[in-house]
Scaffold this active site. Structure first.
Site, mmCIF file in Angstrom:
data_model
loop_
_atom_site.group_PDB
_atom_site.id
_atom_site.type_symbol
_atom_site.label_atom_id
_atom_site.label_comp_id
_atom_site.label_asym_id
_atom_site.label_seq_id
_atom_site.Cartn_x
_atom_site.Cartn_y
_atom_site.Cartn_z
ATOM 1 N N HIS A 356 0.804 -1.234 0.000
ATOM 2 C CA HIS A 356 0.000 0.000 0.000
ATOM 3 C C HIS A 356 0.824 1.266 0.000
ATOM 4 O O HIS A 356 0.258 2.355 0.103
ATOM 5 C CB HIS A 356 -0.923 0.044 1.216
ATOM 6 C CG HIS A 356 -1.974 -1.003 1.219
ATOM 7 N ND1 HIS A 356 -3.223 -0.798 0.691
ATOM 8 C CD2 HIS A 356 -1.961 -2.271 1.673
ATOM 9 C CE1 HIS A 356 -3.942 -1.899 0.841
ATOM 10 N NE2 HIS A 356 -3.195 -2.807 1.422
ATOM 11 N N LYS A 544 -8.280 13.764 4.550
ATOM 12 C CA LYS A 544 -7.407 12.583 4.523
ATOM 13 C C LYS A 544 -6.429 12.742 5.664
ATOM 14 O O LYS A 544 -6.356 13.808 6.279
ATOM 15 C CB LYS A 544 -6.656 12.492 3.187
ATOM 16 C CG LYS A 544 -5.986 13.809 2.769
ATOM 17 C CD LYS A 544 -5.306 13.726 1.413
ATOM 18 C CE LYS A 544 -6.254 13.886 0.257
ATOM 19 N NZ LYS A 544 -6.478 12.659 -0.488
ATOM 20 N N ARG A 545 -5.655 11.699 5.974
ATOM 21 C CA ARG A 545 -4.633 11.862 6.998
ATOM 22 C C ARG A 545 -3.694 12.998 6.621
ATOM 23 O O ARG A 545 -3.487 13.292 5.446
ATOM 24 C CB ARG A 545 -3.835 10.563 7.147
ATOM 25 C CG ARG A 545 -4.574 9.507 7.920
ATOM 26 C CD ARG A 545 -4.900 9.979 9.330
ATOM 27 N NE ARG A 545 -3.717 10.010 10.141
ATOM 28 C CZ ARG A 545 -3.425 9.119 11.088
ATOM 29 N NH1 ARG A 545 -4.276 8.147 11.358
ATOM 30 N NH2 ARG A 545 -2.315 9.202 11.773
ATOM 31 N N LYS A 550 0.969 14.350 1.006
ATOM 32 C CA LYS A 550 -0.396 14.608 0.537
ATOM 33 C C LYS A 550 -0.615 16.104 0.253
ATOM 34 O O LYS A 550 -1.589 16.498 -0.364
ATOM 35 C CB LYS A 550 -1.414 14.098 1.547
ATOM 36 C CG LYS A 550 -1.430 12.568 1.685
ATOM 37 C CD LYS A 550 -2.398 12.106 2.767
ATOM 38 C CE LYS A 550 -2.290 10.620 3.095
ATOM 39 N NZ LYS A 550 -2.906 9.743 2.074
ATOM 40 N N THR A 652 -8.394 6.555 -2.015
ATOM 41 C CA THR A 652 -9.749 6.012 -2.163
ATOM 42 C C THR A 652 -10.774 7.109 -1.916
ATOM 43 O O THR A 652 -11.889 7.045 -2.431
ATOM 44 C CB THR A 652 -9.993 4.835 -1.191
ATOM 45 O OG1 THR A 652 -9.447 5.193 0.084
ATOM 46 C CG2 THR A 652 -9.327 3.576 -1.690
ATOM 47 N N LYS A 656 -14.555 8.265 -3.712
ATOM 48 C CA LYS A 656 -15.799 8.591 -3.004
ATOM 49 C C LYS A 656 -16.339 9.938 -3.476
ATOM 50 O O LYS A 656 -17.541 10.113 -3.685
ATOM 51 C CB LYS A 656 -15.565 8.602 -1.487
ATOM 52 C CG LYS A 656 -15.208 7.239 -0.921
ATOM 53 C CD LYS A 656 -14.591 7.299 0.479
ATOM 54 C CE LYS A 656 -13.839 5.995 0.761
ATOM 55 N NZ LYS A 656 -12.934 6.079 1.930
HETATM 56 C C1 26Q Z 1 3.423 0.517 10.229
HETATM 57 C C2 26Q Z 1 4.330 0.161 11.226
HETATM 58 C C3 26Q Z 1 4.134 0.538 12.538
HETATM 59 C C4 26Q Z 1 3.006 1.276 12.864
HETATM 60 C C5 26Q Z 1 2.099 1.638 11.880
HETATM 61 C C6 26Q Z 1 2.306 1.253 10.554
HETATM 62 C C7 26Q Z 1 1.333 1.639 9.516
HETATM 63 C C8 26Q Z 1 -0.004 1.818 9.821
HETATM 64 C C9 26Q Z 1 -0.898 2.181 8.845
HETATM 65 C C10 26Q Z 1 1.749 1.823 8.216
HETATM 66 C C11 26Q Z 1 0.833 2.188 7.226
HETATM 67 C C12 26Q Z 1 -0.488 2.370 7.543
HETATM 68 C C13 26Q Z 1 -1.474 2.769 6.559
HETATM 69 C C14 26Q Z 1 -1.230 2.955 5.291
HETATM 70 C C15 26Q Z 1 -2.267 3.397 4.356
HETATM 71 O O1 26Q Z 1 -3.382 3.704 4.751
HETATM 72 N N1 26Q Z 1 -1.948 3.462 3.071
HETATM 73 C C16 26Q Z 1 -2.934 3.876 2.096
HETATM 74 O O2 26Q Z 1 -3.599 2.710 1.617
HETATM 75 C C17 26Q Z 1 -4.686 3.059 0.780
HETATM 76 C C18 26Q Z 1 -5.423 1.793 0.438
HETATM 77 O O3 26Q Z 1 -4.676 1.031 -0.464
HETATM 78 C C19 26Q Z 1 -4.204 3.810 -0.450
HETATM 79 O O4 26Q Z 1 -5.335 4.217 -1.169
HETATM 80 C C20 26Q Z 1 -3.379 5.026 -0.029
HETATM 81 O O5 26Q Z 1 -2.827 5.636 -1.187
HETATM 82 C C21 26Q Z 1 -2.283 4.609 0.932
HETATM 83 O O6 26Q Z 1 -1.598 5.749 1.404
#
Ligand code: 26Q
Length: 819
Positions: A356, A544-545, A550, A652, A656
């Site tokens: 991702h 978004k976050r 971003k 995503t 929406k």
């Molecule tokens: C990793 C290690 C330790 C703690 C937290 C994490 C962690 C947590 C959440 C790493 C990544 C995430 C989330 C990532 C994420 O939301 N990525 C998004 O995924 C979407 C669905 O595929 C994409 O549409 C986005 O582009 C992408 O940023």
């Protein structure tokens, strides 16, 4: 589904009485919510039981979607819609004199995810059930979800999200399926009767994993799949022997250890920190899931493990559950005496990995001392996998030691979880076409070279049921009136709206609804923030976050630029615009938090300056979450998708907004590329550097943002506002932003995300929005075309591709036994 209204009413009244000892008249909204949810759950349960009986009877293949996050959003309204009970339930509730919307609003968001990745998992579950595909979502029942955000003096504050406070109506605790998960300790080798070795884990600490099952209701069918979230409990919680012997200290200690495990979701997305508790969470839910699956498999099919890949698929939602590769090997080899090579083939056939992100900060690499202490046997297995993999590499690339070092699963004292996931899976997929190409040609090039057949693309999608059917009920009704309700299960049906874009009456009806949604949102902001916004202004939304890539910063700098222009010429001809932001920042991400503060300070400045005549308004909507997204997105005219090209894997939210008739302002990044292909270049505002330009520029490393600052007086004026006291009396407050853009900050490059480099292109594209919006007809056509062309972005399409191309999963129809 048809319900007996009188019987339903009686059940609801009874449930209010049983659960709260209240009457409908005296119950609070929360109590009414609980009673209604309970009543609905009863209808859901019949289908849920039937679904699982069908799966057991047919011995069908099942996919387990392993994810650390499921950002489900509220259950009640979604369950009622998917059960197709909405109209009748609404009538009953109205008849009883209860305000249905208030009841829905009494449900807390189960915020068990950070953002895109977690919400994607939730959309996928909705599609799996709707497509009658046998599936489990497998994750963690965090006691606290993503923090609640408050804004105090412009800055983000985090409060704990106590989502279980009023109880958990939808979760069913299944103590009978609890399993033991082992941590720490040591491994000893024993000789088996046949002369081979067996490895035994000793002196470990146990935690009991107890599953809570949540129903995932398919749309207009009888399929109810299960979201299984594991909770941690102490093994000796009720160890009476210990308790009675006075050693309850130990019992309590174990309880604390267990509780901490599932206490809280890590709120940092796309940022790896190497925390032991996080690894414990990962192994905990992966081990529990796989142990339970194998137990069930053996009950159904005996010890013929070669059959496992025909019965179960494990999809790894990023590397977070990638330890599944080693855990499945452990269960097969250590606990079931399967030979290594056979177990390895089975494991690869069962597992598939989705990537991702290409942000290097997000790559999980565990220090091996931490890893080997916590999971001694798993560590040995990863070592063995690595040894065999490296031997293969040496055979192939013996001359290229550098390459072998790059590709090793264990190197530099770290375990590289992405490499483990790739090596142990038969499929590796990206989440949008551009993203997958970047994986193949850049980030994962070495692996693409040896395993080209494993790589594939699965462009993300969203469920139209929640994001149009539920979130935008007025538009859903209009569309259904015009083209029927086929779009609920076949979003390509929306193409039938295309010719209607040329019909004046339809355009008016479409834009009337957009305006009504804007009025509702304006009322919401008035009530919750006491701010006045104009429903006739352009609603320009970025939610978004918060992340530097971003580029919320690009958006806010542009607002500052507009403000400067208006100060210069208060009569400047422009359509009034309302800029709306929603974003949570990771608590420790300083730059992101500072950008939130900047947005809020710009809002203060702009909203309180009478000289600009309300032409621009800025709103920071606090605590962005699924239920707030459901209010914001239907009211949007412009969807801001302005990441630095190549950095956003897919996005995503972009889908929406498109579905709800907002026009995208975006870079050619992630799925925006495919959105443009679907809607056509004329119905989207594209600007800025392309992905290959960003990648080349980054490699050349000769970009100097000072050149832009020195040559462009507009940009200079905007940047100076960061440090001259205009926004904050303390001129140091926003200095780090100024620094990061011009000199680099904390080791990053100057303007790492090319905010200044893309600024003028962005401003120009925004000016075009203004011009086009003035042509009401043209705008309406664009908006309609966006809805009409959004069919590709249904998660139903995405899930069909996963089912056919990765899982080999077939629909299983569930028939209700007639009573
Ligand atoms: C990793 C290690 C330790 C703690 C937290 C994490 C962690 C947590 C959440 C790493 C990544 C995430 C989330 C990532 C994420 O939301 N990525 C998004 O995924 C979407 C669905 O595929 C994409 O549409 C986005 O582009 C992408 O940023």
């Amino acid at each position: 589904m048809h319900i007996d209204k009188e019987a339903f009413k009686a059940k609801l009244i009874a449930n209010v009485r049983i659960l709260s000892r209240q009457s409908v008249e005296t119950a609070t909204q929360e109590q009414l919510y609980e009673a209604l949810a309970f009543t609905i759950r009863d209808y859901v349960t019949s289908k849920w039981l039937e679904t699982h009986e069908t799966y057991d009877r047919t011995g069908c293949k099942i996919v387990c979607y392993l994810s650390m996050e499921f950002l489900m959003g509220r259950f009640l309204g979604n369950a009622i819609m998917n059960m197709t009970m909405f109209d009748e339930i609404k009538e009953v509730i109205d008849e009883m004199g209860i305000d249905y919307n208030l009841i829905e609003d009494a449900e807390r968001d189960p915020g068990l995810g950070n953002g895109g990745l977690g919400r994607l998992a939730a959309c996928f579950l909705d599609s799996l059930s709707t497509l009658e595909l046998p599936a489990y979502g497998c994750g963690i029942r965090y006691h606290y979800g993503i923090f609640e955000q408050k804004i105090v003096d412009g800055a983000q504050m985090e409060l704990p999200d106590d989502w279980l406070h009023n109880g958990d109506v939808w979760g069913v605790r299944r103590r009978e399926y609890a399993v033991e998960v082992k941590f720490y300790g040591n491994v000893v080798r024993e000789m088996k009767d046949n002369g081979e070795y067996r490895y035994v884990h000793e002196n470990y600490q146990s935690i009991i994993a107890v599953p809570y099952d949540y129903p995932v209701v398919g749309y207009n069918n009888n399929t109810v799949n299960t979201l299984r979230l594991w909770d941690a409990e102490a093994k000796n919680m009720f160890d009476l022997e210990k308790f009675n012997s006075g050693d309850f200290q130990k019992a309590v200690e174990e309880q604390n250890l267990a509780k901490a495990l599932t206490d809280v979701l890590y709120p940092a997305d796309e940022h790896y920190a190497g925390k032991e508790l996080r690894l414990r969470q990962q192994y905990f839910f992966v081990s529990a899931t796989l142990q339970r699956v194998i137990t069930k498999f053996k009950m159904k099919f005996g010890n013929n493990f070669a059959l496992l890949p025909e019965k179960y698929a494990f999809q790894l939602n990023d590397t977070h559950p990638s330890i599944a590769v080693a855990e499945l090997m452990r269960i097969l080899v250590d606990e079931n005496d399967v030979a290594w090579d056979e177990a390895w083939e089975i494991t690869k056939k069962c597992c598939a990995y989705t990537n991702h992100t290409i942000m290097s900060e997000a790559l999980e690499k565990w220090p091996y001392d931490l890893f080997s202490r916590l999971l001694p046997r798993i560590f040995m297995i990863v070592e063995e996998i690595n040894k065999r993999f490296c031997n293969m590499l040496i055979e192939k690339y013996g001359h290229d030691a550098e390459k072998i070092r790059r590709m090793a699963i264990i190197a530099d004292g770290q375990i590289r979880m992405a490499w483990l996931a790739i090596v142990g899976s038969h499929s590796v997929n990206g989440v949008a076409a551009l993203h997958t190409e970047i994986l193949k040609n850049q980030e994962l090039k070495d692996f693409y070279e040896i395993y080209p057949e494993r790589f594939n693309n699965k462009t993300n999608g969203i469920t139209q049921r929640r994001w149009l059917g539920h979130a935008n009920q007025k538009l859903a009704k209009l569309i259904t009136k015009e083209i029927g309700d086929g779009w609920y299960t076949d979003l390509d049906e929306l193409h039938k709206l295309e010719p209607l874009a040329n019909k004046k009456k339809f355009r008016e009806a479409f834009m009337d609804i957009k305006r009504e949604n804007k009025v509702e949102l304006a009322q919401y902001f008035k009530e919750t923030m006491d701010i006045d916004i104009d429903p006739d202004s352009i609603f320009d939304i970025q939610v978004k976050r918060l992340h530097e890539y971003k580029r919320q910063l690009l958006n806010v700098l542009h607002i500052m630029h507009l403000y400067n222009q208006l100060k210069e010429d208060p009569n400047m001809d422009m359509v009034p615009r309302t800029f709306i932001f929603g974003a949570k920042s990771a608590a420790g991400y300083k730059m992101a938090k500072l950008i939130i503060k900047l947005i809020n300070k710009v809002a203060d400045l702009v909203n309180n300056d009478p000289s600009i005549n309300g032409k621009i308004k800025v709103v920071f909507a606090a605590n962005y979450r699924v239920s707030l997204a459901e209010k914001l997105i239907p009211a949007a005219d412009i969807s801001e998708q302005i990441s630095t090209a190549s950095k956003e894997a897919s996005g995503t939210g972009n889908m929406k907004f498109m579905l709800n008739g907002a026009v995208t302002m975006g870079t050619l990044d992630g799925a925006n590329v495919e959105i443009m292909e679907e809607v056509g270049e004329d119905n989207i505002f594209i600007f800025g550097m392309k992905a290959d330009e960003v990648i080349d520029q980054y490699a050349r490393n000769d970009y100097n943002p000072w050149d832009i600052y020195n040559m462009d007086p507009d940009i200079q004026a905007v940047l100076n506002m960061l440090i001259n006291g205009t926004l904050d009396s303390n001129t140091e407050t926003f200095k780090p932003i100024f620094e990061s853009l011009l000199n680099g900050y904390n080791g990053s490059r100057a303007d790492e995300y090319f905010v200044l480099k893309d600024f003028n292109a962005y401003a120009k594209a925004q000016a075009k929005v203004d011009a086009v919006y003035k042509d009401k007809d043209k705008w309406a056509k664009m908006a309609i075309m966006n809805t009409a062309c959004s069919g590709k972005f249904s998660s139903d399409r995405t899930i069909k591709e996963y089912a056919e191309e990765i899982w080999g999963l077939k629909p299983v129809h569930v028939e209700m036994k007639k009573k």
